[in-house]
Design an enzyme around this catalytic site. Structure first.
Site, PDB file in Angstrom:
ATOM      1  N   GLY A 100      17.477 -77.854   0.245  1.00  0.00           N
ATOM      2  CA  GLY A 100      16.476 -77.131  -0.538  1.00  0.00           C
ATOM      3  C   GLY A 100      15.086 -77.608  -0.184  1.00  0.00           C
ATOM      4  N   HIS A 507       4.605 -42.856  19.089  1.00  0.00           N
ATOM      5  CA  HIS A 507       3.360 -43.250  18.421  1.00  0.00           C
ATOM      6  C   HIS A 507       2.949 -44.676  18.784  1.00  0.00           C
ATOM      7  CE1 HIS A 507       3.329 -39.552  16.147  1.00  0.00           C
ATOM      8  NE2 HIS A 507       4.629 -39.762  15.881  1.00  0.00           N
TER       9      HIS A 507
END
Ligand code: F6R
Length: 611
Positions: A100, A507
């Site tokens: 963690g 595009h």
């Protein structure tokens, strides 16, 4: 990220811990360490994989009946011997491993700096460990009390396991936000980030919840909350066998998991889908059917591959159920200020069920009164437990870092969900419903057919293995598969790849096209087929190399593409479950050809329990 293992009991701890670490390496693999408690603490740790640590400690004193081990995915401090866990406290009496992030570690470190503490690593873990020791000494309390006091000051996510040389057979563990499972044996206990380290010893496990602290001894498991109140451990029986987490003759877990898909998809459908009876049985949906039928919108939150499953679900649910769907990256959703109202439905999709961003996103939504529906693979995981309802994908343990069988499991569940809601809502014709049920039922067999031609995709992959970039293009239901194909290729072969809607290519990305650029089209027979044929022409006109995944019987695209790979015909809603298989195989074979450790590609971890 990071895998943690612990053992206390009559057996030798080291073999259990080291084998457990190998099974948890999917969670991170940049450094490894063990701490053994016999007469005093022995700590061995090193940068690198578990096998490298194992080799370097041959012949050392490894005798102990209590031990902990860690396999790391670096957050604070580069991967190195000194940053590897376990860390030892300044007194030398405590050893700790951590999974963690301690977010306020800088503040805690400053307090310790002011007291004259020095640190031998760059980790937040060493700070927390000495913070605990400092409290223990100042408050003249035992370790358990010191941990409790310290954790009340901590912000962030953690699972910690602590050894104290003054208490030779005790492991103190605590969790918030990262997973912790305790296996209950006869006169022994096992601890792990998941149940894999304990599978051959016990099937009885306790899933520790957030803000709980465990005092673990060979014949005793005490669970408490941070207010020091005892909690009765809830023992669950594991439904997992050792064979499921072994390679079973395959070279890699990834290949095994790709080839398992006919049976994992079948397992996911089994007991739910009855095509002949025209029924889908999903109690999680049935229990919330009025919410789904009347939903003004559904919000889907997920990360990575699971996000791609969510995107496909958006197309399918909007088409079949006529319910607006929003698809959110969990990491963005959790930090902006999204509008979530009481009764909104949030569908959280996650293989591991532990992804920190997804978990926190749904916690926030739940606080606002949303109904959380989990589509999760790992049974008993945090997301599964916090959800108000849900459906497991039943793909079995997925160990290769790249998600494969879990993805097709997610798609199977999400399609069944859409069909069930559409049927209940009356937004699908009986004929289409019946047809799609049969189509879904036929998927395992069709996946089997695709896998039989794996060698063909291998040959195609090898032709392009030296490419530095690749484009993946798809339209409609195959657009999420293009994104997924690009993600698989980049994570497994380190080739830069982009997924785009095929029409969007003009595009911008079309500027990249030249005679060296492989462009993978997912161009199965669907309502967009003519359009995607035009997009292929646009690439060919610019001399790009076209690889196309097409439907058997397609007579148009083979004449235009450089390489084609055929998949069996299927309804356009179902076809993505098939067209994703060649994408998985392509990335696997290219990765292997490039010498990548496909089960553990660099910088990745299977379970992303940090933000
Ligand atoms: C890609 C992959 C990741 C995960 C992501 C979410 O192959 O595996 O992108 O999909 O980290 O993980 P879960 O599904 O466990 O929440």
């Amino acid at each position: 990220m990071c895998g943690i293992v612990g053992y206390t009991g009559p057996k030798e701890a080291y073999p259990i811990v080291i084998t457990g670490l190998k099974r948890l390496e999917y969670r991170g693999y940049d450094s490894t360490g063990v701490a053994l408690l016999n007469s005093g603490l022995k700590v061995y740790k090193k940068k690198g994989r578990v096998s490298e640590l194992e080799e370097t400690i041959v012949g050392k004193d490894l005798h102990a009946h209590t031990g902990i081990g860690h396999t790391r995915w670096a957050t604070h401090g580069e991967p190195s011997d000194r940053n590897a866990h376990p860390h030892i406290s300044v007194s030398g009496k405590l050893a700790m491993i951590h999974n963690g992030i301690i977010e306020n570690y800088a503040q805690l470190k400053k307090e310790l700096d002011n007291k004259g503490y020095t640190f031998s690593s760059d980790t937040d873990t060493e700070v927390l460990l000495n913070f605990i020791e400092d409290i223990k000494e100042n408050n003249q309390c035992d370790l358990e009390e010191a941990v409790r006091v310290a954790l009340k000051r901590v912000t962030g996510a953690y699972v910690i396991l602590l050894l104290d040389s003054d208490n030779p057979d005790t492991i103190i563990a605590a969790r918030k936000g990262s997973p912790l499972v305790i296996g209950v044996g006869k006169g022994e206990h096992f601890l792990g980030s998941d149940a894999s380290p304990m599978l051959e010893y016990t099937k009885e496990v306790v899933y520790v919840n957030d803000y709980e602290l465990a005092i673990v001894r060979p014949d005793e498991l005490i669970l408490k909350n941070l207010g020091n109140e005892k909690i009765t451990p809830f023992v669950t029986r594991l439904d997992m066998e050792l064979a499921e987490i072994e390679k079973g003759g395959y070279d890699h877990f990834m290949l095994k998991e790709i080839f398992e898909q006919p049976s994992t998809i079948h397992d996911c459908l089994r007991g739910r889908l009855d095509a002949n009876a025209g029924t889908i049985t999903m109690s999680g949906i049935q229990n919330n059917i009025e919410h789904f039928k009347n939903a003004r919108r559904i919000i889907m939150v997920a990360c990575g591959t699971s996000w791609h499953a969510a995107l496909l679900a958006e197309y399918i649910i909007e088409e079949l159920c006529r319910i607006p769907v929003e698809v959110e990256y969990a990491s963005e959703f959790r930090y902006r200020n999204p509008i979530v109202n009481k009764g909104d439905i949030i569908v959280a999709i996650s293989q591991s069920g532990e992804t920190a961003d997804t978990l926190v996103a749904i916690e926030r939504a739940k606080e606002n009164g949303a109904i959380i529906f989990g589509v999760v693979n790992v049974v008993g995981s945090s997301i599964a437990r916090i959800s108000d309802g849900g459906a497991y994908t039943h793909a079995g343990p997925e160990i290769g870092v790249a998600s494969t069988k879990a993805f097709t499991g997610q798609l199977a569940v999400l399609i069944m969900m859409a069909l069930k809601i559409a049927k209940e809502k009356g937004t699908i014709s009986d004929e289409r419903y019946t047809n799609l049920l049969h189509e879904l039922d036929a998927v395992p067999e069709k996946v089997n057919t695709i896998l039989k031609s794996a060698e063909d995709i291998k040959k195609i992959g090898l032709k392009y293995k030296d490419a530095s970039d690749a484009l993946f293009l798809g339209r409609g239901y195959n657009f999420p598969i293009a994104l997924e194909g690009a993600l698989k290729l980049k994570e497994i072969s380190y080739i830069h790849a982009e997924g785009y809607p095929a029409a969007e290519m003009k595009h911008g990305p079309i500027a990249l096209v030249d005679e060296k650029l492989p462009v993978v089209f997912i161009a199965t027979k669907d309502s967009y087929h003519e359009k995607i044929v035009s997009n292929i022409q646009e690439i060919k006109a610019r001399k790009g190399k076209v690889i196309a995944v097409i439907t058997e019987g397609d007579e148009v695209i083979p004449g235009m593409a450089d390489d084609v790979f055929y998949i069996p015909g299927a309804d356009e809603i179902i076809a993505p479950m098939l067209s994703t298989i060649p994408m998985q195989l392509l990335s696997y074979y290219v990765g292997i050809a490039k010498g990548v450790d496909v089960d553990k590609p660099r910088n990745l971890a299977k379970s992303v329990t940090v933000e």
